[in-house]
Design a protein around this motif. Structure first.
Motif, PDB file in Angstrom:
ATOM      1  N   MET A   1       7.942 -50.005  26.095  1.00 33.77           N
ATOM      2  CA  MET A   1       8.992 -48.989  26.168  1.00 33.77           C
ATOM      3  C   MET A   1       8.618 -47.813  25.287  1.00 33.77           C
ATOM      4  SD  MET A   1      13.070 -49.706  26.049  1.00 33.77           S
ATOM      5  CE  MET A   1      13.736 -49.326  24.453  1.00 33.77           C
ATOM      6  N   ASN A   2       8.673 -46.625  25.858  1.00 28.82           N
ATOM      7  CA  ASN A   2       8.347 -45.394  25.152  1.00 28.82           C
ATOM      8  C   ASN A   2       9.376 -45.115  24.063  1.00 28.82           C
ATOM      9  OD1 ASN A   2       8.866 -42.214  25.089  1.00 28.82           O
ATOM     10  ND2 ASN A   2       6.705 -42.581  25.546  1.00 28.82           N
ATOM     11  N   ASP A   3       8.922 -44.504  22.968  1.00 29.41           N
ATOM     12  CA  ASP A   3       9.823 -44.235  21.840  1.00 29.41           C
ATOM     13  C   ASP A   3      11.047 -43.416  22.250  1.00 29.41           C
ATOM     14  OD1 ASP A   3       8.135 -41.996  22.199  1.00 29.41           O
ATOM     15  OD2 ASP A   3       8.192 -41.480  20.087  1.00 29.41           O
ATOM     16  N   ALA A   4      10.867 -42.455  23.132  1.00 32.44           N
ATOM     17  CA  ALA A   4      12.011 -41.648  23.581  1.00 32.44           C
ATOM     18  C   ALA A   4      13.038 -42.499  24.310  1.00 32.44           C
ATOM     19  CB  ALA A   4      11.527 -40.509  24.484  1.00 32.44           C
ATOM     20  N   GLU A   5      12.582 -43.548  24.966  1.00 32.67           N
ATOM     21  CA  GLU A   5      13.496 -44.397  25.728  1.00 32.67           C
ATOM     22  C   GLU A   5      14.321 -45.311  24.823  1.00 32.67           C
ATOM     23  OE1 GLU A   5      13.974 -43.341  28.558  1.00 32.67           O
ATOM     24  OE2 GLU A   5      12.101 -42.313  28.988  1.00 32.67           O
ATOM     25  N   TYR A   6      13.759 -45.699  23.679  1.00 40.58           N
ATOM     26  CA  TYR A   6      14.580 -46.410  22.695  1.00 40.58           C
ATOM     27  C   TYR A   6      15.757 -45.502  22.320  1.00 40.58           C
ATOM     28  CZ  TYR A   6      11.076 -50.053  21.605  1.00 40.58           C
ATOM     29  OH  TYR A   6      10.211 -51.114  21.649  1.00 40.58           O
ATOM     30  N   ASN A   7      15.443 -44.239  22.106  1.00 36.04           N
ATOM     31  CA  ASN A   7      16.500 -43.303  21.729  1.00 36.04           C
ATOM     32  C   ASN A   7      17.475 -43.056  22.873  1.00 36.04           C
ATOM     33  OD1 ASN A   7      16.011 -42.551  18.886  1.00 36.04           O
ATOM     34  ND2 ASN A   7      14.002 -42.036  19.686  1.00 36.04           N
ATOM     35  N   ARG A   8      16.983 -43.083  24.113  1.00 34.18           N
ATOM     36  CA  ARG A   8      17.890 -42.980  25.261  1.00 34.18           C
ATOM     37  C   ARG A   8      18.847 -44.174  25.257  1.00 34.18           C
ATOM     38  NH1 ARG A   8      17.140 -41.182  31.001  1.00 34.18           N
ATOM     39  NH2 ARG A   8      14.971 -40.839  30.434  1.00 34.18           N
TER      40      ARG A   8
END
Length: 154
Positions: free
Chosen positions: A20-27
């Motif tokens: 999972m991409n770091d931006a998607e954790y934030n999503r």
């Protein structure tokens, strides 16, 4: 029941490293924050009724373990503190095995939509927020809370 946000990592959230991409954790944390805001009484009809919303002022994310495509996770919320206009919120993401995989600490602020500026929570929201806070008052402060970023020099 305490707040929980459940989801599964979709393929479009996976990056070239196979996780999972770091931006998607934030999503995911952002979606969980929206669900928490609904949980404390500021769902869409209430935001319209009160002409009141929440803005995110600051966040800090810690990535602790990889999440792969199709992995399910649960995000829980702990209210660390609040005042008349702000909420210091801590979100924890756990995988299906119960392992802590990521955290997000954030400061939220209540905003009067007519004035376009910070304003005290509507009474019903403040009461619900206080009830959640009181449930969390005796919980241990999460290890990742209050962290700063920097290179430690010896």
């Amino acid at each position: 029941m305490d707040f929980q946000f459940k989801y599964t990592v979709p393929s479009e959230w996976v990056d070239y490293n196979g996780h999972m991409n770091d931006a998607e954790y934030n999503r995911a944390f952002s979606q969980a924050t929206d669900a928490f805001v609904d949980h404390i009484g500021l769902d869409e009809p209430s935001r319209s009724h009160f002409q009141y919303t929440m803005f995110t002022l600051e966040t800090h994310t810690c990535y602790l373990q990889e999440m792969k495509e199709g992995a399910s996770f649960t995000i829980t919320a702990q209210v660390l503190d609040y005042d008349a206009k702000r909420v210091h919120l801590f979100l924890s993401m756990h995988n299906a095995e119960g392992d802590l995989v990521a955290t997000l600490e954030e400061m939220l602020m209540g905003v009067d939509q007519n004035e376009g500026r910070a304003a005290p929570f509507p009474k019903a929201v403040e009461e619900k927020l206080d009830a959640v806070y009181q449930k969390h008052a005796n919980q241990e402060q999460p290890k990742q809370a209050g962290r700063t970023i920097g290179i430690r020099r010896k």
